[in-house]
Design a protein around this motif. Structure first.
Motif, PDB file in Angstrom:
ATOM      1  N   LYS A 325       0.856  -1.181   0.000  1.00 36.22           N
ATOM      2  CA  LYS A 325       0.000   0.000   0.000  1.00 36.22           C
ATOM      3  C   LYS A 325       0.894   1.234   0.000  1.00 36.22           C
ATOM      4  CE  LYS A 325      -4.337   1.436   0.326  1.00 36.22           C
ATOM      5  NZ  LYS A 325      -5.357   1.094  -0.688  1.00 36.22           N
ATOM      6  N   ALA A 328      -2.916   6.019   1.173  1.00 37.67           N
ATOM      7  CA  ALA A 328      -4.188   5.945   1.897  1.00 37.67           C
ATOM      8  C   ALA A 328      -4.946   7.232   1.612  1.00 37.67           C
ATOM      9  CB  ALA A 328      -3.950   5.781   3.389  1.00 37.67           C
ATOM     10  N   ASP A 330      -9.051   8.456   2.949  1.00 37.43           N
ATOM     11  CA  ASP A 330      -9.824   8.824   4.133  1.00 37.43           C
ATOM     12  C   ASP A 330      -9.622   7.744   5.187  1.00 37.43           C
ATOM     13  OD1 ASP A 330     -11.486  10.032   5.879  1.00 37.43           O
ATOM     14  OD2 ASP A 330     -13.336   9.699   4.754  1.00 37.43           O
ATOM     15  N   ILE A 331      -8.829   8.033   6.208  1.00 37.40           N
ATOM     16  CA  ILE A 331      -8.447   7.031   7.189  1.00 37.40           C
ATOM     17  C   ILE A 331      -8.363   7.675   8.559  1.00 37.40           C
ATOM     18  CG2 ILE A 331      -5.976   7.429   6.808  1.00 37.40           C
ATOM     19  CD1 ILE A 331      -5.530   4.428   7.177  1.00 37.40           C
ATOM     20  N   THR A 332      -8.723   6.937   9.591  1.00 39.16           N
ATOM     21  CA  THR A 332      -8.650   7.467  10.943  1.00 39.16           C
ATOM     22  C   THR A 332      -7.207   7.428  11.430  1.00 39.16           C
ATOM     23  OG1 THR A 332      -8.970   5.327  12.012  1.00 39.16           O
ATOM     24  CG2 THR A 332     -10.960   6.577  11.413  1.00 39.16           C
ATOM     25  N   ASN A 335      -6.259   3.873  12.475  1.00 44.56           N
ATOM     26  CA  ASN A 335      -5.981   2.987  11.345  1.00 44.56           C
ATOM     27  C   ASN A 335      -4.725   3.413  10.594  1.00 44.56           C
ATOM     28  OD1 ASN A 335      -8.113   1.222  11.735  1.00 44.56           O
ATOM     29  ND2 ASN A 335      -9.542   2.484  10.554  1.00 44.56           N
ATOM     30  N   LEU A 336      -4.424   4.712  10.621  1.00 52.64           N
ATOM     31  CA  LEU A 336      -3.205   5.187   9.982  1.00 52.64           C
ATOM     32  C   LEU A 336      -1.980   4.585  10.656  1.00 52.64           C
ATOM     33  CD1 LEU A 336      -1.702   7.052   8.018  1.00 52.64           C
ATOM     34  CD2 LEU A 336      -1.911   8.879   9.708  1.00 52.64           C
ATOM     35  N   ARG A 339      -1.792   0.972   9.658  1.00 51.08           N
ATOM     36  CA  ARG A 339      -1.350   0.805   8.272  1.00 51.08           C
ATOM     37  C   ARG A 339       0.143   1.112   8.123  1.00 51.08           C
ATOM     38  NH1 ARG A 339      -4.519   0.849   3.879  1.00 51.08           N
ATOM     39  NH2 ARG A 339      -5.868  -0.347   5.264  1.00 51.08           N
ATOM     40  N   LEU A 349      -0.492   9.909   2.367  1.00 53.49           N
ATOM     41  CA  LEU A 349      -1.887  10.319   2.448  1.00 53.49           C
ATOM     42  C   LEU A 349      -2.114  11.343   1.354  1.00 53.49           C
ATOM     43  CD1 LEU A 349      -4.520  10.061   4.098  1.00 53.49           C
ATOM     44  CD2 LEU A 349      -3.719  11.971   5.473  1.00 53.49           C
ATOM     45  N   PHE A 356      -9.600  14.105   5.713  1.00 55.77           N
ATOM     46  CA  PHE A 356      -8.765  13.492   6.736  1.00 55.77           C
ATOM     47  C   PHE A 356      -8.551  14.421   7.926  1.00 55.77           C
ATOM     48  CE2 PHE A 356      -4.453  13.362   8.493  1.00 55.77           C
ATOM     49  CZ  PHE A 356      -4.471  12.123   9.101  1.00 55.77           C
ATOM     50  N   THR A 359     -11.257  14.270  10.432  1.00 56.22           N
ATOM     51  CA  THR A 359     -11.133  13.060  11.250  1.00 56.22           C
ATOM     52  C   THR A 359     -10.011  13.223  12.270  1.00 56.22           C
ATOM     53  OG1 THR A 359     -11.835  11.785   9.319  1.00 56.22           O
ATOM     54  CG2 THR A 359     -10.858  10.565  11.147  1.00 56.22           C
TER      55      THR A 359
END
Length: 652
Positions: A325, A328, A330-332, A335-336, A339, A349, A356, A359
């Motif tokens: 990956k 990324a 739209d990620i919290t 979770n970032l 990841r 990002l 983002f 969030t």
């Protein structure tokens, strides 16, 4: 056949029954503006569009100053094109009249002289108009004579108050013309493609330049560090460009990042059989360990137990690689972090919108979570706890951010609780590209195929070559470049961080300024040396290119922090403006303002100097004439200021 509007001949000040005006002075002032950007500033400080008597001259003045504010040329060719596009070219006399204007001024530097004449005559016309009103009031026969005198005084006071005042500029507006992103400082193949995308989409070069920098950072994140000899920087950047809706952000974003997404897709396909094989091997080993464990539990003999323990250890050492990956969206923050751990501490990002940051600020959780954001910029370790499993630990994390968002979303970033106190805002490289909406045409130049192919091929090469490194590499600088960094850090930037210095109001951002230049220099270096950049040091020429980009970001950061109200001078200036709006005095002293606004933020009279100077620059106040000093001397009086007659009007 439509007739072209014919301009009036130049006149001197022979007014006769006409209101006071001088068309010759108006032509000379406009001609100077067409010949010199410096003259535009000189003239615009003295007059506004309605000061010109001839309507065509009002249109010309408004067009010239609009182009100048947008950072575009305001020469006869550009003005003619703008007027043609707006349909007003015939109203001003056509293109030949623009040539007449430039011929009417002997020296462009005299623009201010002619502007003062225009302003003076506009004032005289206001006096004539006021006199006419007073005559009408006197002949009306209505009202008490005292009331009539009061009306007359009010008219005269209005004329006097508006003398030389121009429309004030909103306190939250970005002042001046911000510099454009210096695409020439990027690696040649990157700059050419960014310029072509900018031309094709009819967008400012800033957006393509910022996203190009983020694309290079995506390749380097987690793979490259830069060592200055005094400290090291992870080679990754956070860059955010704020543009209005419908400004084609998505088109630029797609073009600049297409090779990144294509490379990610290729890596996924390449790793798919590896992941399948590892998962199958892990499954077989786990099954074997389970089988031997059952046998040992049944037999209870030492050999069976030893076999089961060995199988369990072997199975535990096996792992299944995560799907690659690079990016990324739209990620919290939680979770970032997870990841980042899965991807060995590196991730980007990239997004054409700024969801983002909402969030990040705790839009859904109610609490901001800044730790991962802060650590991944500094290259610090990140620990991710997992329920029922050993925690994941990343020794060196590196995150890239390349986001195009709307100005409203930028306000959300600045509203993040703890954003400035913990350094969130100081880590971002901001860009405020000029607004292009409303100035685009039906014609555009497609990106040349060879330029696009070169960009795609070389960025992909850089992505793959750095992805395949098994360990991070460290770039160094030549001795001359290291000396330049030292001078930049201590001789040039450090004095700017003083309270009265250029970066004094954004010292948190300014404190990371040289580090950002070091990171940008490393990215340029890697782009110039695709396959062996880590084997050679970064030279002074590359560092100077990075400095040019850094200066771009510094100017935009000053504008952003000011517009977002995080500059203390702006915050205090807003309080002064609110106080003036409520009290609406025609004149006040610095001592009056200090007494009214004294707080912890305004602890001494000197704290008002910068805010009052800012309001004067924006046209809300101006210094009052200083009265002659008396023979006795003594303490000098507190500086006094005149207040704009429209102070109670809207300010934003």
């Amino acid at each position: 056949m439509a007739l072209m509007a014919v301009p009036e001949p130049a006149e001197g000040p022979d007014w006769g029954p006409m209101p006071p005006h001088d068309l010759g002075a108006e032509q000379a002032a406009l001609g100077a503006m067409l010949l010199s950007p410096e003259a535009i500033a000189d003239v615009a400080r003295l007059v506004v569009a309605t000061d010109f008597y001839r309507p065509a001259h009002q249109i010309l003045f408004a067009t010239i100053t609009r182009l100048h504010r947008q950072g575009e040329p305001a020469d006869p060719v550009s003005v003619n094109a703008a007027l043609t596009q707006s349909g007003e070219i015939t109203r001003v006399g056509g293109a030949p009249y623009l040539h007449t204007l430039t011929e009417s001024v002997p020296v462009a530097a005299n623009g201010g002289y002619y502007a003062r004449t225009v302003a003076d005559l506009a004032q005289r016309r206001a006096v004539v108009e006021t006199g006419t009103r007073l005559v009408q009031v006197g002949y009306s026969g209505d009202g008490d004579i005292g009331d009539l005198m009061q009306v007359a005084k009010g008219h005269l006071d209005t004329v006097r108050a508006k003398a030389a005042w121009t429309d004030p500029v909103a306190l939250d507006a970005v002042q001046g013309t911000l510099p454009e992103f210096p695409l020439e400082a990027l690696p040649e193949w990157v700059g050419r493609f960014a310029a072509a995308v900018s031309d094709s989409t009819q967008t400012p070069p800033d957006l393509a330049g910022c996203l190009a920098l983020a694309a290079l950072s995506t390749a380097a994140s987690g793979r490259v560090w830069a060592d200055t000899g005094q400290w090291s920087e992870p080679v990754c950047v956070y860059t955010v460009a704020a543009m209005e809706p419908a400004s084609r952000k998505s088109a630029v974003f797609a073009a600049m990042n297409e090779p990144v997404f294509a490379a990610e897709e290729h890596l996924v396909e390449h790793m798919k059989p590896v992941i399948i094989e590892a998962a199958l091997t892990k499954r077989i080993a786990d099954a074997k360990a389970e089988e031997l464990a059952a046998k040992a539990e049944k037999d209870r003999d030492p050999q069976s137990i030893a076999d089961a323990m060995g199988a369990a250890e072997s199975a535990g050492e096996l792992s299944v690689p995560h799907q690659p990956k690079l990016v990324a969206d739209d990620i919290t923050p939680e979770n970032l972090a997870r990841r980042l751990a899965e991807q060995g501490g590196r991730l980007s990002l990239l997004a054409p919108e700024g969801g983002f940051f909402g969030t990040l600020a705790g839009r859904y959780s109610g609490m901001p979570n800044l730790d991962t954001f802060l650590k991944a910029h500094a290259g610090e370790p990140i620990r991710v706890d997992r329920q029922g499993r050993e925690p994941d630990f990343v020794a060196k994390s590196a995150l890239t951010i390349g986001i195009a968002l709307q100005p409203e979303a930028l306000s959300e970033v600045f509203a993040t609780p703890g954003g400035r106190g913990r350094g969130l805002l100081a880590r971002i490289l901001y860009a405020l590209p000029a607004d292009n909406v409303g100035y685009r045409t039906a014609t555009s130049v497609p990106v040349p195929p060879d330029v696009a192919q070169t960009y795609r091929h070389r960025l992909t090469t850089l992505l793959y070559s750095l992805w395949n490194l098994t360990e991070p590499v460290t770039l160094t600088f030549t001795p001359e470049a290291r000396q330049r960094i030292t001078r930049l850090l201590y001789e040039e930037v450090e004095p700017q961080l003083r309270p009265e210095g250029r970066l004094g109001q954004i010292r948190d951002w300014g404190g990371k300024y040289v580090g950002a230049i070091v990171r940008i220099a490393a990215l340029i270096h890697l782009g110039d040396h695709l396959t062996d950049g880590w084997a050679r040091p970064i030279d002074t020429a590359t560092l100077e290119k990075a400095y040019a980009i850094g200066e771009y970001y510094a100017e935009h950061a000053l504008a952003v922090f000011g517009a977002m109200g995080n500059d203390p001078a702006h915050e205090i200036a807003r309080k002064v403006l609110d106080w003036l709006t409520k009290t609406t005095p025609g004149e006040f002293s610095a001592r009056d303002a200090f007494r009214a606004l004294r707080t912890k933020q305004v602890a001494k009279a000197g704290d008002l100097e910068a805010p009052l100077a800012l309001l004067a620059d924006l046209g809300w106040i101006r210094p009052a004439p200083v009265p002659p000093t008396g023979k006795k001397g003594g303490r000098p009086p507190s500086p006094k200021y005149l207040v704009h007659p429209d102070i109670s009007g809207p300010r934003a």
